[in-house]
Write a protein that holds these residues in place. Sequence first.
Motif, mmCIF file in Angstrom:
data_model
loop_
_atom_site.group_PDB
_atom_site.id
_atom_site.type_symbol
_atom_site.label_atom_id
_atom_site.label_comp_id
_atom_site.label_asym_id
_atom_site.label_seq_id
_atom_site.Cartn_x
_atom_site.Cartn_y
_atom_site.Cartn_z
ATOM 1 N N GLU A 141 0.828 -1.200 0.000
ATOM 2 C CA GLU A 141 0.000 0.000 0.000
ATOM 3 C C GLU A 141 0.868 1.258 0.000
ATOM 4 O O GLU A 141 0.584 2.231 -0.720
ATOM 5 N N GLY A 142 1.939 1.256 0.777
ATOM 6 C CA GLY A 142 2.828 2.407 0.853
ATOM 7 C C GLY A 142 3.477 2.725 -0.484
ATOM 8 O O GLY A 142 3.690 3.899 -0.817
ATOM 9 N N ASP A 143 3.812 1.694 -1.256
ATOM 10 C CA ASP A 143 4.406 1.911 -2.575
ATOM 11 C C ASP A 143 3.415 2.607 -3.502
ATOM 12 O O ASP A 143 3.791 3.501 -4.272
ATOM 13 N N LEU A 144 2.169 2.198 -3.432
ATOM 14 C CA LEU A 144 1.126 2.832 -4.252
ATOM 15 C C LEU A 144 0.969 4.300 -3.877
ATOM 16 O O LEU A 144 0.910 5.176 -4.751
ATOM 17 N N MET A 145 0.904 4.589 -2.587
ATOM 18 C CA MET A 145 0.701 5.964 -2.151
ATOM 19 C C MET A 145 1.890 6.850 -2.517
ATOM 20 O O MET A 145 1.726 8.010 -2.897
ATOM 21 N N HIS A 146 3.082 6.311 -2.404
ATOM 22 C CA HIS A 146 4.275 7.068 -2.798
ATOM 23 C C HIS A 146 4.233 7.376 -4.293
ATOM 24 O O HIS A 146 4.562 8.499 -4.717
ATOM 25 N N PHE A 147 3.818 6.418 -5.078
ATOM 26 C CA PHE A 147 3.727 6.610 -6.526
ATOM 27 C C PHE A 147 2.689 7.677 -6.868
ATOM 28 O O PHE A 147 2.926 8.539 -7.720
ATOM 29 N N LEU A 148 1.533 7.652 -6.211
ATOM 30 C CA LEU A 148 0.497 8.652 -6.473
ATOM 31 C C LEU A 148 0.978 10.055 -6.083
ATOM 32 O O LEU A 148 0.633 11.044 -6.745
ATOM 33 N N ARG A 149 1.767 10.146 -5.040
ATOM 34 C CA ARG A 149 2.326 11.435 -4.634
ATOM 35 C C ARG A 149 3.273 11.951 -5.719
ATOM 36 O O ARG A 149 3.262 13.147 -6.061
ATOM 37 N N GLN A 150 4.054 11.062 -6.293
ATOM 38 C CA GLN A 150 4.944 11.454 -7.387
ATOM 39 C C GLN A 150 4.156 11.930 -8.604
ATOM 40 O O GLN A 150 4.552 12.880 -9.279
ATOM 41 N N ARG A 151 3.031 11.268 -8.879
ATOM 42 C CA ARG A 151 2.213 11.664 -10.033
ATOM 43 C C ARG A 151 1.655 13.078 -9.822
ATOM 44 O O ARG A 151 1.576 13.868 -10.751
ATOM 45 N N SER A 152 1.263 13.378 -8.600
ATOM 46 C CA SER A 152 0.750 14.714 -8.307
ATOM 47 C C SER A 152 1.826 15.770 -8.535
ATOM 48 O O SER A 152 1.554 16.857 -9.048
ATOM 49 N N GLN A 153 3.051 15.433 -8.170
ATOM 50 C CA GLN A 153 4.158 16.379 -8.305
ATOM 51 C C GLN A 153 4.602 16.560 -9.747
ATOM 52 O O GLN A 153 5.178 17.595 -10.095
ATOM 53 N N SER A 154 4.359 15.562 -10.603
ATOM 54 C CA SER A 154 4.820 15.633 -11.992
ATOM 55 C C SER A 154 3.695 15.981 -12.961
ATOM 56 O O SER A 154 3.828 15.782 -14.166
ATOM 57 N N SER A 155 2.585 16.486 -12.442
ATOM 58 C CA SER A 155 1.447 16.814 -13.299
ATOM 59 C C SER A 155 0.957 18.222 -13.007
ATOM 60 O O SER A 155 1.325 18.834 -12.000
ATOM 61 N N ASP A 156 0.119 18.724 -13.916
ATOM 62 C CA ASP A 156 -0.389 20.072 -13.752
ATOM 63 C C ASP A 156 -1.717 20.195 -14.486
ATOM 64 O O ASP A 156 -2.058 19.357 -15.339
ATOM 65 N N TRP A 157 -2.475 21.239 -14.149
ATOM 66 C CA TRP A 157 -3.749 21.534 -14.802
ATOM 67 C C TRP A 157 -3.700 22.959 -15.354
ATOM 68 O O TRP A 157 -3.075 23.832 -14.767
ATOM 69 N N MET A 158 -4.388 23.166 -16.469
ATOM 70 C CA MET A 158 -4.423 24.494 -17.078
ATOM 71 C C MET A 158 -5.788 24.714 -17.721
ATOM 72 O O MET A 158 -6.324 23.815 -18.392
ATOM 73 N N ARG A 159 -6.372 25.887 -17.518
ATOM 74 C CA ARG A 159 -7.636 26.250 -18.180
ATOM 75 C C ARG A 159 -7.363 27.232 -19.315
ATOM 76 O O ARG A 159 -6.695 28.253 -19.122
ATOM 77 N N ARG A 160 -7.891 26.916 -20.507
ATOM 78 C CA ARG A 160 -7.752 27.778 -21.664
ATOM 79 C C ARG A 160 -9.026 27.693 -22.498
ATOM 80 O O ARG A 160 -9.743 26.666 -22.446
ATOM 81 N N PRO A 161 -9.350 28.723 -23.292
ATOM 82 C CA PRO A 161 -10.532 28.637 -24.173
ATOM 83 C C PRO A 161 -10.410 27.452 -25.128
ATOM 84 O O PRO A 161 -9.384 27.297 -25.794
ATOM 85 N N ALA A 162 -11.435 26.632 -25.179
ATOM 86 C CA ALA A 162 -11.391 25.426 -26.013
ATOM 87 C C ALA A 162 -11.163 25.761 -27.488
ATOM 88 O O ALA A 162 -10.457 25.039 -28.198
ATOM 89 N N LYS A 163 -11.743 26.844 -27.954
ATOM 90 C CA LYS A 163 -11.646 27.172 -29.376
ATOM 91 C C LYS A 163 -10.245 27.638 -29.777
ATOM 92 O O LYS A 163 -9.954 27.747 -30.972
ATOM 93 N N LYS A 164 -9.373 27.887 -28.809
ATOM 94 C CA LYS A 164 -8.010 28.309 -29.105
ATOM 95 C C LYS A 164 -7.041 27.125 -29.243
ATOM 96 O O LYS A 164 -5.895 27.306 -29.653
ATOM 97 N N LEU A 165 -7.488 25.934 -28.896
ATOM 98 C CA LEU A 165 -6.620 24.756 -28.964
ATOM 99 C C LEU A 165 -6.504 24.274 -30.407
ATOM 100 O O LEU A 165 -7.457 24.368 -31.176
ATOM 101 N N ARG A 166 -5.341 23.709 -30.749
ATOM 102 C CA ARG A 166 -5.149 23.173 -32.086
ATOM 103 C C ARG A 166 -4.396 21.839 -32.012
ATOM 104 O O ARG A 166 -3.417 21.707 -31.267
ATOM 105 N N LEU A 167 -4.856 20.883 -32.793
ATOM 106 C CA LEU A 167 -4.230 19.576 -32.886
ATOM 107 C C LEU A 167 -3.334 19.558 -34.123
ATOM 108 O O LEU A 167 -3.755 19.993 -35.202
ATOM 109 N N LEU A 168 -2.102 19.084 -33.972
ATOM 110 C CA LEU A 168 -1.151 19.107 -35.080
ATOM 111 C C LEU A 168 -0.452 17.759 -35.208
ATOM 112 O O LEU A 168 -0.108 17.137 -34.191
#
Length: 380
Positions: A18-45
């Motif tokens: 269980e401790g290994d799982l929790m440590h891994f989830l903590r790492q995922r939180s530290q290596s991720s981020d969220w951002m809000r932007r207008p959807a119509k401004k996004l472009r797929l390339l």
Amino acid sequence: MKEANVYADDFWRSFAKEGDLMHFLRQRSQSSDWMRRPAKKLRLLPLEEEKVQQTFTQEADTDAIIHDTMKHTQMMLKVEKGYYPVRDCAIHTILTRAGIKGEALKRLSPQNYAKIVNLCLQTAKGMALIRFADGKVSAVHGGDESDYRILDMEQIFKETIFYLQQNFPGTKYIPESGSYDHSCVTAMWELSGKPELLDTYQNALKTYGVEREVYAPAIRLSTSDVGAKSVTLHQMLLCDSNSREINLGNPIRLAHGGKADINAFRRNLDLICIRYQEAVNNLTQLLTIPVRHPVNCMIGMMKTLKIPRKIGNQAVEMFVAQNGEGPTNAHEIYYALNETVFFAACEGKQGSQLLKLEEQLMRVLHFDWEYYDVAGSVSW
């Protein structure tokens, strides 16, 4: 073959402790981020465009991330002046923001695929909530207040562990039950301190003369931050010397939307005992449903659920070898259908793939058994 590098789309890992799982989830939180932007401004390339690769937002494993993306989506997402590789689990949410879907899209070249999606994105309304994780875009959710609520995975698991320890003395994490891929994280705990949850079921087994070794009640938690599933508490049964898991249905779900928050999840945790008893009663009820043509019943149900024929046939063959083709009851058929999870694991399926199959099988608890219990020949 699953990848060992966490940036890879095919990454998968299980956790003995269980401790290994929790440590891994903590790492995922530290290596991720969220951002809000207008959807119509996004472009797929298309990633194959050299100018896109040259302007790719730099990461520690740039070359490896580009190579992995070329093996999968072959796409980048332009967010303002940045270019970010797109993970395969993000495609569904990008198409949702664009308001487009269909199998025909998969047959298009990367250039035409991006062109069509971008035309639709230009008409998108509202904000997009973008999930960045391990060097890639993992999801593009609706970003307005009522669209998608972030429910931190580490916090969800912490709350669950604390609640189970406080309310179910003797709770034990089941080794290797925890697993993570970019679509879903899940883990299971044995509720050995609450054997009375199964008293009614064990008495019913004796009444109907069914020999099943019931080991202990259990709870499985699964969640996702890429829109693959809600925060879900599954009522589970450990049986046959703790070597087998049966999903009892009646899950407790919290969707990532509306006013969902950690307090709403805590209220769901308070429902565990009640919902577990309801789930056990539903399983017990299957003992009262006769099935005269078990093989036909199994095949018909698996066809409806679109279970792969190979593992379906293996489950049928095992049932016949152990029980014959004579009359039985729905309870025994449900156990037999769950053998497909074992055979899928033998085929190399893991993590969210097995969980999806388990949830498919759960649907038969509400099927009309008489409809599938037919004479004659039923084929795949």
